[in-house]
Enzyme design. Sequence first.
Site, short mmCIF file in Angstrom:
data_model
loop_
_atom_site.label_atom_id
_atom_site.label_comp_id
_atom_site.label_asym_id
_atom_site.label_seq_id
_atom_site.Cartn_x
_atom_site.Cartn_y
_atom_site.Cartn_z
N GLU A 258 -11.36 69.10 -19.65
CA GLU A 258 -10.53 69.45 -18.49
C GLU A 258 -10.29 68.19 -17.66
OE1 GLU A 258 -11.37 74.04 -17.19
OE2 GLU A 258 -12.95 72.62 -16.70
N ASN B 264 -15.37 77.07 -16.56
CA ASN B 264 -16.60 77.61 -15.97
C ASN B 264 -16.34 78.70 -14.95
OD1 ASN B 264 -18.44 76.18 -17.50
ND2 ASN B 264 -18.27 74.36 -16.20
N HIS C 147 -13.85 66.39 -17.47
CA HIS C 147 -14.92 67.37 -17.72
C HIS C 147 -14.98 67.73 -19.20
CE1 HIS C 147 -16.39 71.75 -17.28
NE2 HIS C 147 -17.43 70.94 -17.38
N SER D 106 -19.29 69.91 -13.52
CA SER D 106 -18.86 71.21 -14.03
C SER D 106 -18.17 72.03 -12.97
CB SER D 106 -20.09 72.02 -14.47
OG SER D 106 -20.79 71.35 -15.46
P1 NAI Z 1 -29.17 66.63 -18.24
O1 NAI Z 1 -30.22 67.17 -17.33
O2 NAI Z 1 -29.30 66.79 -19.72
O3 NAI Z 1 -28.98 65.04 -17.97
C1 NAI Z 1 -28.83 64.49 -16.70
C2 NAI Z 1 -29.27 63.03 -16.78
O4 NAI Z 1 -28.93 62.39 -15.54
C3 NAI Z 1 -30.78 62.84 -16.97
O5 NAI Z 1 -31.00 61.99 -18.09
C4 NAI Z 1 -31.23 62.19 -15.67
O6 NAI Z 1 -32.31 61.27 -15.86
C5 NAI Z 1 -29.97 61.45 -15.26
N1 NAI Z 1 -29.93 61.07 -13.85
C6 NAI Z 1 -30.37 61.77 -12.78
N2 NAI Z 1 -30.16 61.02 -11.66
C7 NAI Z 1 -29.58 59.87 -12.05
C8 NAI Z 1 -29.15 58.69 -11.36
N3 NAI Z 1 -29.30 58.57 -10.02
N4 NAI Z 1 -28.61 57.67 -12.08
C9 NAI Z 1 -28.48 57.78 -13.42
N5 NAI Z 1 -28.88 58.86 -14.13
C10 NAI Z 1 -29.43 59.89 -13.44
O7 NAI Z 1 -27.79 67.24 -17.70
P2 NAI Z 1 -26.42 67.48 -18.51
O8 NAI Z 1 -26.43 68.84 -19.08
O9 NAI Z 1 -26.16 66.29 -19.36
O10 NAI Z 1 -25.37 67.52 -17.31
C11 NAI Z 1 -24.87 66.33 -16.72
C12 NAI Z 1 -23.59 66.64 -15.95
O11 NAI Z 1 -22.61 67.16 -16.88
C13 NAI Z 1 -23.73 67.68 -14.84
O12 NAI Z 1 -22.85 67.33 -13.77
C14 NAI Z 1 -23.29 68.96 -15.53
O13 NAI Z 1 -22.80 69.93 -14.63
C15 NAI Z 1 -22.15 68.42 -16.40
N6 NAI Z 1 -21.85 69.27 -17.56
C16 NAI Z 1 -22.84 69.93 -18.24
C17 NAI Z 1 -22.53 70.74 -19.33
C18 NAI Z 1 -23.61 71.47 -20.06
O14 NAI Z 1 -23.29 72.37 -20.87
N7 NAI Z 1 -24.88 71.15 -19.85
C19 NAI Z 1 -21.16 70.90 -19.79
C20 NAI Z 1 -20.19 70.09 -19.06
C21 NAI Z 1 -20.53 69.33 -17.97
#
Ligand code: NAI
Length: 293
Positions: free
Chosen positions: A154, A192, A142, A121
């Site tokens: 993005e 963002n 993104h 993000s």
């Molecule tokens: P989340 O907390 O829902 O999911 C993250 C996942 O990554 C978890 O299932 C975790 O077990 C896994 N994980 C952690 N370490 C890992 C590793 N070493 N290998 C494989 N998997 C691993 O987080 P979310 O919201 O899905 O965010 C993920 C990414 O997307 C972040 O970089 C965030 O900034 C980005 N993002 C988030 C948005 C949002 O609205 N939440 C929107 C756009 C991008």
Amino acid sequence: MAFEIKRIGIIGAGQMGNGIAHVCALAGYDVVLNDISPDRIRAGLATINGNMVRQVAKGLYDEDEKQRALSRISGADSYTGLDDADLVIEAAVEKEEVKRRIFSEVCPHLKPEAILATNTSSISITRLASTTDRPERFIGIHFMNPVPLMQLVELVRGIATEDETFDSSKEFVTRIGKTYAVSEDFPAFMVNRILLPMINEAIYTLYEGVGSVDAIDTAMRLGANHPMGPLQLADFIGLDTCLSIMQVLHEGLADSKYRPCPLLVKYVEAGWLGRKTQRGFYDYRGEKPVPTR
Ligand code: NAI
């Protein structure tokens, strides 16, 4: 010239990773969904199924198409599952050290020509690219949350990203039915950079006692015509992700206007991360705002 992408690997099966898997499988790509936790892979697959059930009920496609899409997704709790992927999209937590570790571990498993993308993000694409063995085949793709519903993606090139990587990414985004907007590689990119300071300001508005959770969200829904109030949106994004983005903005742009609100810091320290932990500005066991002081 674009490179042909058939098989997609996704690292992280959380809310973004499972959404990306969902749209890729519906567009006909084979998808491998990876996570460190087999439970998270199971939960991610269950979420995809539930979301597709809702889309079938809305008449967006039929049950056969849903089954075909689901059959294209497999789970893998090790990176060996990613060795045939043409495009790997990292969607793990918004922590630079975690992403760096993932890239150092995953790169030896990938085909030399595979494109490696990050769904970060806010973190610098150029800096993340430099921790991989393929900065020229590295790019920011993104997605917005929730991925199956949101139209925008993005695209962010790092300094070394070559044209073929960029062209292939544009073609990929178009094939999954999304629209891209190209951003320069600056902290938090475009969406963002604009959205998160607004959310942070809503949290300051709460912190300073100007209004209650309900009043602030109602004010912005009805007063600014936002579909969701900023505090509800913060819970939806994840308060840990909101804090990480504000920290990247604050450090990267060195301006006090991006200082994360202490209340946001406190909630994250308490483990109140929003919807994903059932508690944030709202309590999702009862959908009530929780006390703030
Ligand atoms: P989340 O907390 O829902 O999911 C993250 C996942 O990554 C978890 O299932 C975790 O077990 C896994 N994980 C952690 N370490 C890992 C590793 N070493 N290998 C494989 N998997 C691993 O987080 P979310 O919201 O899905 O965010 C993920 C990414 O997307 C972040 O970089 C965030 O900034 C980005 N993002 C988030 C948005 C949002 O609205 N939440 C929107 C756009 C991008």
